[in-house]
Design a protein around this motif. Structure first.
Motif, PDB file in Angstrom:
ATOM      1  N   ALA A   1       4.935  13.528   1.527  1.00  0.00           N
ATOM      2  CA  ALA A   1       4.123  12.332   1.776  1.00  0.00           C
ATOM      3  C   ALA A   1       4.539  11.641   3.071  1.00  0.00           C
ATOM      4  O   ALA A   1       3.687  11.130   3.805  1.00  0.00           O
ATOM      5  CB  ALA A   1       4.241  11.359   0.604  1.00  0.00           C
TER       6      ALA A   1
ATOM      7  N   SER B   1       1.443   6.996  -6.618  1.00  0.00           N
ATOM      8  CA  SER B   1       0.424   7.998  -6.959  1.00  0.00           C
ATOM      9  C   SER B   1       0.905   9.399  -6.616  1.00  0.00           C
ATOM     10  O   SER B   1       0.619  10.359  -7.347  1.00  0.00           O
ATOM     11  CB  SER B   1      -0.900   7.691  -6.255  1.00  0.00           C
ATOM     12  N   VAL B   2       1.666   9.540  -5.527  1.00  0.00           N
ATOM     13  CA  VAL B   2       2.232  10.848  -5.162  1.00  0.00           C
ATOM     14  C   VAL B   2       3.203  11.307  -6.236  1.00  0.00           C
ATOM     15  O   VAL B   2       3.178  12.464  -6.665  1.00  0.00           O
ATOM     16  CB  VAL B   2       2.928  10.774  -3.780  1.00  0.00           C
TER      17      VAL B   2
ATOM     18  N   TRP C   1       2.896   9.604   7.278  1.00  0.00           N
ATOM     19  CA  TRP C   1       3.063   8.239   7.745  1.00  0.00           C
ATOM     20  C   TRP C   1       3.068   8.205   9.254  1.00  0.00           C
ATOM     21  O   TRP C   1       3.781   8.937   9.925  1.00  0.00           O
ATOM     22  CB  TRP C   1       4.357   7.636   7.223  1.00  0.00           C
TER      23      TRP C   1
ATOM     24  N   ASP D   1       2.321   1.730  -3.454  1.00  0.00           N
ATOM     25  CA  ASP D   1       1.259   2.190  -4.343  1.00  0.00           C
ATOM     26  C   ASP D   1       0.938   3.660  -4.079  1.00  0.00           C
ATOM     27  O   ASP D   1       0.753   4.445  -5.003  1.00  0.00           O
ATOM     28  CB  ASP D   1       0.008   1.327  -4.160  1.00  0.00           C
ATOM     29  N   TYR D   2       0.881   4.034  -2.806  1.00  0.00           N
ATOM     30  CA  TYR D   2       0.617   5.426  -2.433  1.00  0.00           C
ATOM     31  C   TYR D   2       1.733   6.335  -2.952  1.00  0.00           C
ATOM     32  O   TYR D   2       1.464   7.390  -3.535  1.00  0.00           O
ATOM     33  CB  TYR D   2       0.486   5.543  -0.912  1.00  0.00           C
TER      34      TYR D   2
ATOM     35  N   TYR E   1       0.831  -1.205   0.000  1.00  0.00           N
ATOM     36  CA  TYR E   1       0.000   0.000   0.000  1.00  0.00           C
ATOM     37  C   TYR E   1       0.863   1.251   0.000  1.00  0.00           C
ATOM     38  O   TYR E   1       0.557   2.230  -0.671  1.00  0.00           O
ATOM     39  CB  TYR E   1      -0.922   0.030   1.221  1.00  0.00           C
ATOM     40  N   THR E   2       1.968   1.216   0.754  1.00  0.00           N
ATOM     41  CA  THR E   2       2.866   2.369   0.814  1.00  0.00           C
ATOM     42  C   THR E   2       3.501   2.624  -0.541  1.00  0.00           C
ATOM     43  O   THR E   2       3.574   3.772  -0.993  1.00  0.00           O
ATOM     44  CB  THR E   2       3.958   2.141   1.884  1.00  0.00           C
TER      45      THR E   2
END
Length: 81
Positions: free
Chosen positions: A71, A42-43, A75, A38-39, A35-36
């Motif tokens: 980003a 996108s960033v 976290w 993937d995030y 998920y990180t």
């Protein structure tokens, strides 16, 4: 399934369900890392697409570094090991 509103979408999902759900069996830490990643992707895409043209590779690298720094402030939990 036969009366689905979107048969072109549902049929491939049903035919490949085993491949699509493999991710659900991964350990929670692997999911968090995925998920990180993937995030972050996108960033990076958002940051780069806002600036259609970079004057140099160094300028593009700076955009990605600043986006990562921004980003990372969001976290809350670190992944260990």
């Amino acid at each position: 399934m036969g009366n689905s509103k979107y048969p072109q979408v549902v049929k491939p999902w049903c035919n490949n369900w085993e491949c699509l759900t493999v991710f659900l069996n991964y350990p929670q830490d692997i999911k968090k890392a995925t998920y990180t990643i993937d995030y972050l992707n996108s960033v990076f895409c958002t940051a780069v697409n806002k600036r259609k043209v970079s004057s140099s590779d160094q300028a593009a690298f700076k955009v990605v570094c600043l986006a990562t720094q921004s980003a990372s402030k969001k976290w809350l939990i670190l992944i260990h090991n």
